[in-house]
Design an enzyme around this catalytic site. Structure first.
Site, PDB file in Angstrom:
ATOM      1  N   SER A  13       0.817  -1.221   0.000  1.00 44.75           N
ATOM      2  CA  SER A  13       0.000   0.000   0.000  1.00 44.75           C
ATOM      3  C   SER A  13       0.847   1.265   0.000  1.00 44.75           C
ATOM      4  O   SER A  13       0.343   2.364  -0.197  1.00 44.75           O
ATOM      5  CB  SER A  13      -0.920   0.029   1.225  1.00 44.75           C
ATOM      6  OG  SER A  13      -0.158   0.310   2.382  1.00 44.75           O
ATOM      7  N   SER A 135      15.024  -8.533   2.480  1.00 42.67           N
ATOM      8  CA  SER A 135      15.712  -8.446   3.767  1.00 42.67           C
ATOM      9  C   SER A 135      16.142  -6.987   3.934  1.00 42.67           C
ATOM     10  O   SER A 135      15.324  -6.075   3.776  1.00 42.67           O
ATOM     11  CB  SER A 135      16.898  -9.415   3.772  1.00 42.67           C
ATOM     12  OG  SER A 135      17.658  -9.287   4.932  1.00 42.67           O
ATOM     13  N   TYR A 149      15.735  -5.776  14.893  1.00 41.03           N
ATOM     14  CA  TYR A 149      15.405  -5.640  13.464  1.00 41.03           C
ATOM     15  C   TYR A 149      16.470  -6.375  12.649  1.00 41.03           C
ATOM     16  O   TYR A 149      16.144  -7.130  11.717  1.00 41.03           O
ATOM     17  CB  TYR A 149      15.330  -4.156  13.079  1.00 41.03           C
ATOM     18  CG  TYR A 149      15.122  -3.910  11.599  1.00 41.03           C
ATOM     19  CD1 TYR A 149      13.901  -4.176  10.988  1.00 41.03           C
ATOM     20  CD2 TYR A 149      16.152  -3.402  10.795  1.00 41.03           C
ATOM     21  CE1 TYR A 149      13.715  -3.954   9.627  1.00 41.03           C
ATOM     22  CE2 TYR A 149      15.970  -3.173   9.439  1.00 41.03           C
ATOM     23  CZ  TYR A 149      14.755  -3.449   8.858  1.00 41.03           C
ATOM     24  OH  TYR A 149      14.576  -3.228   7.508  1.00 41.03           O
ATOM     25  N   LYS A 153      16.014  -9.584  10.146  1.00 39.94           N
ATOM     26  CA  LYS A 153      16.431  -9.546   8.741  1.00 39.94           C
ATOM     27  C   LYS A 153      17.523 -10.583   8.461  1.00 39.94           C
ATOM     28  O   LYS A 153      17.577 -11.144   7.374  1.00 39.94           O
ATOM     29  CB  LYS A 153      16.881  -8.126   8.361  1.00 39.94           C
ATOM     30  CG  LYS A 153      15.724  -7.123   8.311  1.00 39.94           C
ATOM     31  CD  LYS A 153      14.661  -7.521   7.280  1.00 39.94           C
ATOM     32  CE  LYS A 153      13.635  -6.420   7.037  1.00 39.94           C
ATOM     33  NZ  LYS A 153      12.637  -6.774   6.016  1.00 39.94           N
TER      34      LYS A 153
HETATM   35  N1  LIG Z   1      13.242   1.946   2.923  1.00 40.32           N
HETATM   36  C1  LIG Z   1      14.394   1.505   3.341  1.00 40.32           C
HETATM   37  O1  LIG Z   1      15.344   2.290   3.510  1.00 40.32           O
HETATM   38  C2  LIG Z   1      14.615   0.032   3.580  1.00 40.32           C
HETATM   39  C3  LIG Z   1      15.927  -0.425   3.724  1.00 40.32           C
HETATM   40  C4  LIG Z   1      16.156  -1.779   3.912  1.00 40.32           C
HETATM   41  C5  LIG Z   1      15.094  -2.661   3.948  1.00 40.32           C
HETATM   42  N2  LIG Z   1      13.818  -2.192   3.809  1.00 40.32           N
HETATM   43  C6  LIG Z   1      12.735  -3.179   3.837  1.00 40.32           C
HETATM   44  O2  LIG Z   1      11.931  -3.010   2.679  1.00 40.32           O
HETATM   45  C7  LIG Z   1      10.597  -3.418   2.933  1.00 40.32           C
HETATM   46  C8  LIG Z   1       9.638  -2.323   2.477  1.00 40.32           C
HETATM   47  O3  LIG Z   1       9.876  -1.172   3.257  1.00 40.32           O
HETATM   48  P1  LIG Z   1       9.474   0.288   2.776  1.00 40.32           P
HETATM   49  O4  LIG Z   1      10.697   1.090   2.821  1.00 40.32           O
HETATM   50  O5  LIG Z   1       8.663   0.245   1.544  1.00 40.32           O
HETATM   51  O6  LIG Z   1       8.579   0.729   4.025  1.00 40.32           O
HETATM   52  P2  LIG Z   1       7.111   1.408   4.117  1.00 40.32           P
HETATM   53  O7  LIG Z   1       6.999   2.497   3.124  1.00 40.32           O
HETATM   54  O8  LIG Z   1       6.944   1.737   5.553  1.00 40.32           O
HETATM   55  O9  LIG Z   1       6.123   0.231   3.701  1.00 40.32           O
HETATM   56  C9  LIG Z   1       6.129  -0.965   4.452  1.00 40.32           C
HETATM   57  C10 LIG Z   1       5.022  -1.922   4.063  1.00 40.32           C
HETATM   58  O10 LIG Z   1       5.080  -3.012   4.986  1.00 40.32           O
HETATM   59  C11 LIG Z   1       3.823  -3.245   5.585  1.00 40.32           C
HETATM   60  N3  LIG Z   1       3.873  -3.294   7.054  1.00 40.32           N
HETATM   61  C12 LIG Z   1       4.495  -2.440   7.892  1.00 40.32           C
HETATM   62  N4  LIG Z   1       4.221  -2.770   9.173  1.00 40.32           N
HETATM   63  C13 LIG Z   1       3.403  -3.853   9.121  1.00 40.32           C
HETATM   64  C14 LIG Z   1       2.783  -4.658  10.111  1.00 40.32           C
HETATM   65  N5  LIG Z   1       2.916  -4.405  11.415  1.00 40.32           N
HETATM   66  N6  LIG Z   1       2.004  -5.694   9.698  1.00 40.32           N
HETATM   67  C15 LIG Z   1       1.840  -5.949   8.390  1.00 40.32           C
HETATM   68  N7  LIG Z   1       2.393  -5.208   7.407  1.00 40.32           N
HETATM   69  C16 LIG Z   1       3.175  -4.186   7.775  1.00 40.32           C
HETATM   70  C17 LIG Z   1       2.909  -2.101   5.211  1.00 40.32           C
HETATM   71  O11 LIG Z   1       1.760  -2.748   4.738  1.00 40.32           O
HETATM   72  P3  LIG Z   1       0.274  -2.193   4.859  1.00 40.32           P
HETATM   73  O12 LIG Z   1      -0.097  -2.024   3.443  1.00 40.32           O
HETATM   74  O13 LIG Z   1      -0.473  -3.281   5.528  1.00 40.32           O
HETATM   75  O14 LIG Z   1       0.317  -0.908   5.643  1.00 40.32           O
HETATM   76  C18 LIG Z   1       3.641  -1.296   4.146  1.00 40.32           C
HETATM   77  O15 LIG Z   1       2.991  -1.340   2.922  1.00 40.32           O
HETATM   78  C19 LIG Z   1      10.534  -3.731   4.430  1.00 40.32           C
HETATM   79  O16 LIG Z   1      10.634  -5.124   4.618  1.00 40.32           O
HETATM   80  C20 LIG Z   1      11.766  -3.031   5.000  1.00 40.32           C
HETATM   81  O17 LIG Z   1      12.247  -3.660   6.164  1.00 40.32           O
HETATM   82  C21 LIG Z   1      13.552  -0.871   3.628  1.00 40.32           C
END
Ligand SMILES: NC(=O)c1ccc[n+]([C@@H]2O[C@H](COP(=O)([O-])OP(=O)(O)OC[C@H]3O[C@@H](n4cnc5c(N)ncnc54)[C@H](OP(=O)(O)O)[C@@H]3O)[C@@H](O)[C@H]2O)c1
Length: 278
Positions: A13, A135, A149, A153
């Site tokens: 989302s 991850s 965290y 991961k």
């Molecule tokens: N952005 C970065 O810098 C970064 C770096 C390394 C890894 N990551 C990883 O990349 C992935 C995507 O992150 P993003 O940056 O796109 O973050 P984001 O914009 O916060 O989106 C995270 C998504 O994960 C879901 N989520 C979060 N908390 C949840 C919960 N308690 N239960 C179920 N679903 C949940 C949400 O789904 P809903 O639609 O249900 O709200 C949301 O759509 C994650 O696994 C994160 O750890 C991100």
């Protein structure tokens, strides 16, 4: 075989999941996307029949099973599963409650286990498919202040590498994706959880949490470029088992590997001492 695929993406989302879904739909792929609330998918309604919004509780095996069944019923097959949903948990280990820790593992790790378990019967039957688990660079080279965290991961990274070996003979590819900092919601207050309980001795860790908060909007990674990287991955004859995304992640991983090599060499003699000598 068709060049457009059927994708199942968790947590789509916002952030990376949403960017990925939008880019893929625009290129004619079919996308089943999960969220805790389908209302969040109104913005994708214009993609019509190629898009399947799914309200899924990733902590429920049953909810995931139903969503994957619906994906197959609508699109007839399943080609790529992207375990993307996740959130950051900051705090020293001692400061975190059992609930904070288990909730983070439930979403960041056990949801991945559940989704893969529910998808595998279909992929196995097809003798094809690609599982992409998101991850983090924190799941390879941990930073300060994010121990649980990082642990969750690392669990994703470990599971994914093991699955890549186990599933290869069945024609199923598996990739562990380790992003660096990407400009999503991730660093925003509603996407990250910090320890409720604070211990003064760990005040130095707050500095690293601040660094993360201040980075919001200035991260190097562009989420809209992830779809093309994933398309290259799934079309490759030899897809990466570990794909670092972003120059920051790449360089941090290289630095860890160099340090690990140096440390292994300097402790090699001790490592060898435990072998039987005859
Ligand atoms: N952005 C970065 O810098 C970064 C770096 C390394 C890894 N990551 C990883 O990349 C992935 C995507 O992150 P993003 O940056 O796109 O973050 P984001 O914009 O916060 O989106 C995270 C998504 O994960 C879901 N989520 C979060 N908390 C949840 C919960 N308690 N239960 C179920 N679903 C949940 C949400 O789904 P809903 O639609 O249900 O709200 C949301 O759509 C994650 O696994 C994160 O750890 C991100």
């Amino acid at each position: 075989m068709s060049d457009t695929k059927v994708w199942y993406i968790t947590g789509a989302s916002k952030g990376m999941g949403l960017s990925l879904a939008k880019q893929l739909l625009a290129k004619g792929h079919k996308v089943a996307a999960t969220s805790r609330s389908v209302a969040a998918f109104d913005q994708l309604a214009s993609y019509g029949d190629g898009f399947l919004p799914l309200e899924v509780d990733l902590k429920s095996e049953q909810s995931i099973a139903v969503s994957i069944k619906k994906t197959i019923e609508k699109f007839g097959e399943l080609n790529v599963v992207v375990n993307n949903a996740g959130y950051g948990l900051g705090g020293a280990l001692e400061e975190l409650s059992a609930e904070e820790i288990s909730e983070n593992f439930e979403v960041n790790f056990f949801a991945v286990v559940r989704v893969v378990q529910q998808a595998l019967p279909y992929l196995r039957k097809q003798r094809s498919g690609h599982i992409i688990n998101i991850s983090s660079i924190a799941g390879f080279a941990p930073g300060l202040g994010w121990s649980m965290y990082c642990a969750a991961k690392f669990a994703v990274s470990g599971l994914t590498e093991a699955l890549a070996n186990d599933l290869k003979p069945l024609g199923i590819n598996v990739t562990n994706v380790l992003p660096g900092w990407f400009r999503t919601n991730f660093a925003k207050a509603d996407s990250i959880v910090y320890n409720q309980n604070q211990i003064d001795d760990y005040a130095y860790l707050r500095e690293y949490h601040e660094k993360m908060n201040n980075m919001d909007g200035a991260q190097m990674g562009d989420p809209d470029k992830i779809a093309d990287a994933f398309l290259e991955l799934i079309r490759s004859q030899s897809p990466a088992v570990n794909l670092f995304l972003g120059s920051d992640a790449f360089n941090r991983a290289k630095s860890k590997i160099e340090q690990l090599n140096i440390q292994m060499d300097s402790w090699k003699e001790v490592s060898y001492t435990t072998d039987f000598k005859s």
